[in-house]
Design an enzyme around this catalytic site. Structure first.
Site, short mmCIF file in Angstrom:
data_model
loop_
_atom_site.label_atom_id
_atom_site.label_comp_id
_atom_site.label_asym_id
_atom_site.label_seq_id
_atom_site.Cartn_x
_atom_site.Cartn_y
_atom_site.Cartn_z
N ILE A 79 0.88 -1.16 0.00
CA ILE A 79 0.00 0.00 0.00
C ILE A 79 0.92 1.22 0.00
O ILE A 79 1.96 1.21 0.67
CB ILE A 79 -0.95 0.01 1.22
CG1 ILE A 79 -1.99 1.12 1.12
CG2 ILE A 79 -0.18 0.06 2.52
CD1 ILE A 79 -3.12 0.99 2.14
N GLU A 113 3.52 -7.28 6.34
CA GLU A 113 4.87 -6.99 6.81
C GLU A 113 5.12 -5.51 6.56
O GLU A 113 4.70 -4.97 5.53
CB GLU A 113 5.94 -7.80 6.06
CG GLU A 113 5.94 -9.28 6.38
CD GLU A 113 5.08 -10.09 5.42
OE1 GLU A 113 4.83 -11.27 5.72
OE2 GLU A 113 4.63 -9.55 4.39
N ASN A 118 9.65 2.12 9.07
CA ASN A 118 8.50 2.84 8.54
C ASN A 118 7.47 3.06 9.66
O ASN A 118 6.43 2.41 9.71
CB ASN A 118 7.89 2.07 7.36
CG ASN A 118 6.90 2.90 6.58
OD1 ASN A 118 6.43 3.93 7.03
ND2 ASN A 118 6.57 2.42 5.38
N TYR A 125 -1.37 1.26 10.54
CA TYR A 125 -1.89 -0.09 10.73
C TYR A 125 -2.45 -0.28 12.14
O TYR A 125 -3.51 -0.87 12.32
CB TYR A 125 -0.81 -1.14 10.44
CG TYR A 125 -0.25 -1.04 9.03
CD1 TYR A 125 -1.06 -0.74 7.94
CD2 TYR A 125 1.10 -1.22 8.79
CE1 TYR A 125 -0.55 -0.64 6.65
CE2 TYR A 125 1.63 -1.12 7.51
CZ TYR A 125 0.80 -0.83 6.45
OH TYR A 125 1.32 -0.73 5.19
#
Length: 157
Positions: A79, A113, A118, A125
């Site tokens: 994404i 993952e 990041n 998430y």
């Protein structure tokens, strides 16, 4: 005036657009591994159980997501958002859209993952219910860098 935002399903014909978006979104190797090219996206999008989405803003593609479903499990393959369009909630919109699509198709648990470097993605998430489920050492290899990945998961039931 508010921007017009829509999400379209991706097909193999969108492979060039998805590859370009992915290359822009992941130009920094600390965010993930190397960008996937158009033939890779075309192959993914022609594979049963894999679905992609492109977020369009005012008719221009600015974000993408790619998902896999196997029976009642799903996986977020990638994404990303064009850096010029970041900060507008497009990643969260695509994430919610993909999770809703998987839920509607009987998926109970979704995995992903994410590079340990990041932190923005990890926060995104977590905001959607993902929690840490493990770690993959040296999962990303790019430009001489070896970066670990956090495995994250969420239940959709």
């Amino acid at each position: 005036m508010a921007a017009m935002v829509e999400i379209i399903p991706a097909a193999p014909a969108h492979a060039d657009v998805m590859a370009a978006l992915h290359a822009m979104a992941f130009a920094d190797p600390a965010l993930s591994g190397p960008a996937w090219d158009a033939p890779a996206f075309a192959g993914f999008l022609a594979t049963p159980g894999i679905m992609g989405f492109i977020l369009m803003e005012d008719g221009e593609p600015c974000a993408l997501s790619l998902w896999r479903q196997v029976l009642d499990e799903g996986e977020l393959l990638t994404i990303g958002t064009d850096p010029a369009a970041r900060g507008r909630g497009h990643g969260a919109t695509l994430l919610r859209h993909g999770l809703a699509h998987l839920r509607a198709n009987g998926v109970a648990r979704v995995f992903l993952e994410v590079a340990v470097t990041n932190t923005a993605a990890q926060s995104l998430y977590a905001s959607q219910g993902f929690t840490n489920a493990g770690r993959r050492r040296g999962y990303y290899q790019h430009a001489g860098l070896s970066i670990d990945a956090n495995v994250m998961a969420t239940d959709l039931t």
